[in-house]
Design a protein around this motif. Structure first.
Motif, PDB file in Angstrom:
ATOM      1  N   TYR A  57       0.838  -1.201   0.000  1.00  0.00           N
ATOM      2  CA  TYR A  57       0.000   0.000   0.000  1.00  0.00           C
ATOM      3  C   TYR A  57       0.868   1.245   0.000  1.00  0.00           C
ATOM      4  N   TYR A  60       2.434   1.814  -3.443  1.00  0.00           N
ATOM      5  CA  TYR A  60       1.519   2.216  -4.515  1.00  0.00           C
ATOM      6  C   TYR A  60       0.817   3.544  -4.270  1.00  0.00           C
ATOM      7  N   ARG A  61       0.648   3.948  -3.028  1.00  0.00           N
ATOM      8  CA  ARG A  61      -0.056   5.207  -2.777  1.00  0.00           C
ATOM      9  C   ARG A  61       0.900   6.322  -2.339  1.00  0.00           C
ATOM     10  N   PRO A  62       1.255   6.439  -1.065  1.00  0.00           N
ATOM     11  CA  PRO A  62       2.038   7.597  -0.636  1.00  0.00           C
ATOM     12  C   PRO A  62       3.388   7.732  -1.351  1.00  0.00           C
ATOM     13  N   GLU A  65       3.012   8.773  -5.074  1.00  0.00           N
ATOM     14  CA  GLU A  65       2.310  10.029  -5.283  1.00  0.00           C
ATOM     15  C   GLU A  65       3.158  11.235  -4.902  1.00  0.00           C
ATOM     16  N   TRP A 132      -3.224  -4.587  -7.121  1.00  0.00           N
ATOM     17  CA  TRP A 132      -3.134  -3.137  -7.301  1.00  0.00           C
ATOM     18  C   TRP A 132      -2.835  -2.773  -8.757  1.00  0.00           C
ATOM     19  N   THR A 138      -3.095   3.902  -9.586  1.00  0.00           N
ATOM     20  CA  THR A 138      -1.758   4.175  -9.069  1.00  0.00           C
ATOM     21  C   THR A 138      -0.944   4.930 -10.110  1.00  0.00           C
ATOM     22  N   ASN A 139       0.035   5.670  -9.650  1.00  0.00           N
ATOM     23  CA  ASN A 139       0.995   6.326 -10.535  1.00  0.00           C
ATOM     24  C   ASN A 139       2.204   5.430 -10.789  1.00  0.00           C
TER      25      ASN A 139
END
Length: 146
Positions: A57, A60-62, A65, A132, A138-139
């Motif tokens: 997580y 893929y997220r914080p 980004e 994911w 996701t970026n």
């Protein structure tokens, strides 16, 4: 809750561990008690492996980004290595503190369980990454996109 059977493939069973003490009744009973204590914390050992999902997580997220990320597969591999290393280390330290190894071979059993737990966490990291990459936004570089 008896969850150490999930680690039998790497650490062996209680019978495997206690058989080395079968000639000495006192040590045999101590080995059974030690295994029982390890079994009593097995739910917490298994919960440590959820760190694999958390680190996926975070990747893929914080992490992805944040500005100026390069979104390369090597970043994904680095996070996988971090998952493997830290899960193993945290598991081993938790076991060592919660159930101190006092018998011959008990430190090895704790180390094997920590390695097994690290492998489970890495597997969770991989499965979370597949999910994911295929179904969530996701970026990050979609390394595992089907």
């Amino acid at each position: 809750m008896k969850l150490l059977y999930l680690y039998k493939w790497i650490a062996g069973s209680m019978t495997d561990f206690t058989n080395q003490f079968k000639d000495n009744e006192t040590l045999y009973q101590q080995a059974r008690v030690w295994w029982g204590h390890l079994e009593s914390i097995s739910i917490f050992i298994l919960l440590i492996s959820v760190l694999g999902i958390f680190l996926a997580y975070f990747y893929y997220r914080p992490y992805n980004e944040m500005p100026k990320r390069h979104y390369k597969p090597k970043h994904w591999l680095i996070f996988m290595a971090i998952t493997l290393f830290f899960t193993g280390l945290i598991t081993f330290l938790f076991e060592y503190i919660a159930v101190e190894p006092q018998l011959q071979g008990s430190l090895g059993v704790e180390l094997k369980i920590a390695i097994g737990n690290a492998m489970y966490a890495t597997l969770l990291y991989f499965v979370t990454s597949v999910i994911w990459c295929n179904w969530l936004p996701t970026n990050a570089y979609r390394l595992l996109k089907f």
